[in-house]
Motif scaffolding. Structure first.
Motif, mmCIF file in Angstrom:
data_model
loop_
_atom_site.group_PDB
_atom_site.id
_atom_site.type_symbol
_atom_site.label_atom_id
_atom_site.label_comp_id
_atom_site.label_asym_id
_atom_site.label_seq_id
_atom_site.Cartn_x
_atom_site.Cartn_y
_atom_site.Cartn_z
ATOM 1 N N UNK A 3 6.964 0.782 -17.791
ATOM 2 C CA UNK A 3 6.381 1.411 -18.973
ATOM 3 C C UNK A 3 5.181 2.257 -18.530
ATOM 4 N N UNK A 4 4.755 3.152 -19.403
ATOM 5 C CA UNK A 4 3.553 3.932 -19.138
ATOM 6 C C UNK A 4 2.381 2.985 -18.937
ATOM 7 N N UNK A 5 1.595 3.208 -17.891
ATOM 8 C CA UNK A 5 0.454 2.358 -17.598
ATOM 9 C C UNK A 5 0.735 1.300 -16.551
ATOM 10 N N UNK A 6 2.010 1.084 -16.214
ATOM 11 C CA UNK A 6 2.338 0.105 -15.179
ATOM 12 C C UNK A 6 1.842 0.592 -13.821
ATOM 13 N N UNK A 7 1.573 -0.360 -12.944
ATOM 14 C CA UNK A 7 1.018 -0.061 -11.632
ATOM 15 C C UNK A 7 2.112 0.094 -10.580
ATOM 16 N N UNK A 8 1.826 0.966 -9.617
ATOM 17 C CA UNK A 8 2.721 1.218 -8.491
ATOM 18 C C UNK A 8 1.924 1.024 -7.214
ATOM 19 N N UNK A 9 2.500 0.281 -6.260
ATOM 20 C CA UNK A 9 1.822 0.092 -4.970
ATOM 21 C C UNK A 9 2.737 0.554 -3.854
ATOM 22 N N UNK A 10 2.233 1.492 -3.006
ATOM 23 C CA UNK A 10 3.005 2.095 -1.925
ATOM 24 C C UNK A 10 2.346 1.774 -0.595
ATOM 25 N N UNK A 11 3.172 1.393 0.396
ATOM 26 C CA UNK A 11 2.615 1.117 1.738
ATOM 27 C C UNK A 11 3.660 1.447 2.810
ATOM 28 N N UNK A 12 3.173 1.540 4.060
ATOM 29 C CA UNK A 12 4.064 1.744 5.186
ATOM 30 C C UNK A 12 4.293 3.205 5.524
ATOM 31 N N UNK A 13 5.304 3.451 6.358
ATOM 32 C CA UNK A 13 5.622 4.804 6.817
ATOM 33 C C UNK A 13 7.127 4.950 6.958
ATOM 34 N N UNK A 14 7.684 6.006 6.382
ATOM 35 C CA UNK A 14 9.076 6.333 6.634
ATOM 36 C C UNK A 14 9.207 6.794 8.086
ATOM 37 N N UNK A 15 10.303 6.440 8.730
ATOM 38 C CA UNK A 15 10.538 6.856 10.101
ATOM 39 C C UNK A 15 10.420 8.375 10.235
#
Length: 306
Positions: free
Chosen positions: A292-304
């Motif tokens: 939903x709008x307002x939900x959190x997203x967490x991104x980490x790491x590295x694509x090859x």
């Protein structure tokens, strides 16, 4: 060196593709130097991922070889009407999401039954399959990889240790407990977790997984999906890229022009997106019903390669 990028297949016939492949191999053969009789040949190096080509020629309704552009820049935000939201994005063409492995040009031309070449993910795949880990292709390695490819319908099943095979293994490893290493913060609210290392994404609430994990395609070198915390700030079911006039179904923007969205071609390409998190249409539709709008997203790491 012949770049795998010569094979885009855009608008070409199967005969034209075959001709290009044969011509490229002739160039490779004519340009190869001979090894002196008193010089021991070095073990073959792994074929670079950038030099691989789709191992199955495209047919009608197989747009997986086309690179799908993304929004890149932040879109103009507005409130879609109920009538607009009632329209569901068109379905993907049959075969659009087939698991088509990227293989060396010479293997594609010769249509080998079992590749003798060392793939870019040779060592990782050997370890995953519990084989002898030496980073060199062997007959036994080829047969073991081939068996896996046949089981999971990866084509062509020629035992080459390529990116599609490796990321399928990563998805299988993530199925039971995607957050086993605790890379995605556990919160009381929903968090969409984007693992660039394994190219998988899921949504969790607390320690419970409420969506996925599913495979995805993140940003390429120079356009990497940005790491850290983000927030879903706009959702647009029938979004079109204003830069490229291309569809971005079930788009959920979380950082500028970067969003979760479906693509109508393969997410298994050796080249990443322009920064967005690309999904298969069915997965993007399910994610649309979870976030939903307002939900959190967490991104980490590295694509090859990024």
């Amino acid at each position: 060196m012949i770049s795998g990028r010569i094979l885009r297949y855009r608008g070409g016939s199967a005969r034209g593709v075959a001709g290009a492949l044969v011509a490229a191999v002739v160039v490779l053969c004519l340009g190869a130097g001979s090894v002196a009789a008193d010089t021991a040949p070095k073990p073959p190096a792994a074929v670079a991922e950038s030099e691989l080509v789709p191992g199955v020629a495209p047919g009608p309704g197989q747009p997986w070889q086309v690179d799908t552009p993304d929004q890149m820049l932040a879109p103009k935000v507005y409130t879609p009407s109920a009538k607009e939201d009632a329209v569901e994005p068109r379905p993907a063409a049959p075969g659009a999401y087939d698991l088509v492995e990227y293989v060396p040009l010479s293997d594609a031309v010769a249509k080998v039954s079992c590749s003798k070449l060392t793939g870019p993910y040779q060592r990782q795949i050997e370890q995953w399959l519990k084989l002898k880990v030496d980073g060199k292709q062997s007959v036994s390695d080829c047969k073991a990889v081939q068996k896996f490819q046949k089981t999971y319908k990866i084509k062509p099943a020629i035992g080459f240790a390529g990116p599609v095979t490796w990321y399928q293994m990563m998805l299988l490893s993530a199925k039971k407990n995607p957050n086993a290493k605790k890379n995605c913060p556990v919160k009381s609210y929903r968090v969409a977790c984007v693992d660039l290392n394994r190219q998988v994404t899921w949504v969790q609430k607390g320690s419970k997984v409420v969506f996925g994990p599913v495979q995805m395609r993140s940003g390429r070198k120079g356009y990497a999906t940005r790491a850290g915390w983000h927030t879903v700030y706009w959702r647009h079911k029938n979004h079109w890229s204003t830069l490229y006039n291309s569809p971005m179904p079930y788009a959920q923007f979380f950082d500028g022009g970067q969003a979760f969205h479906a693509v109508y071609g393969s997410i298994y390409t050796t080249v990443g997106s322009w920064g967005c998190v690309n999904l298969k249409l069915g997965d993007a539709k399910k994610l649309w019903g979870v976030l939903k709008k307002g939900d959190k997203v967490y991104v980490w790491g590295h694509r090859t390669g990024t």
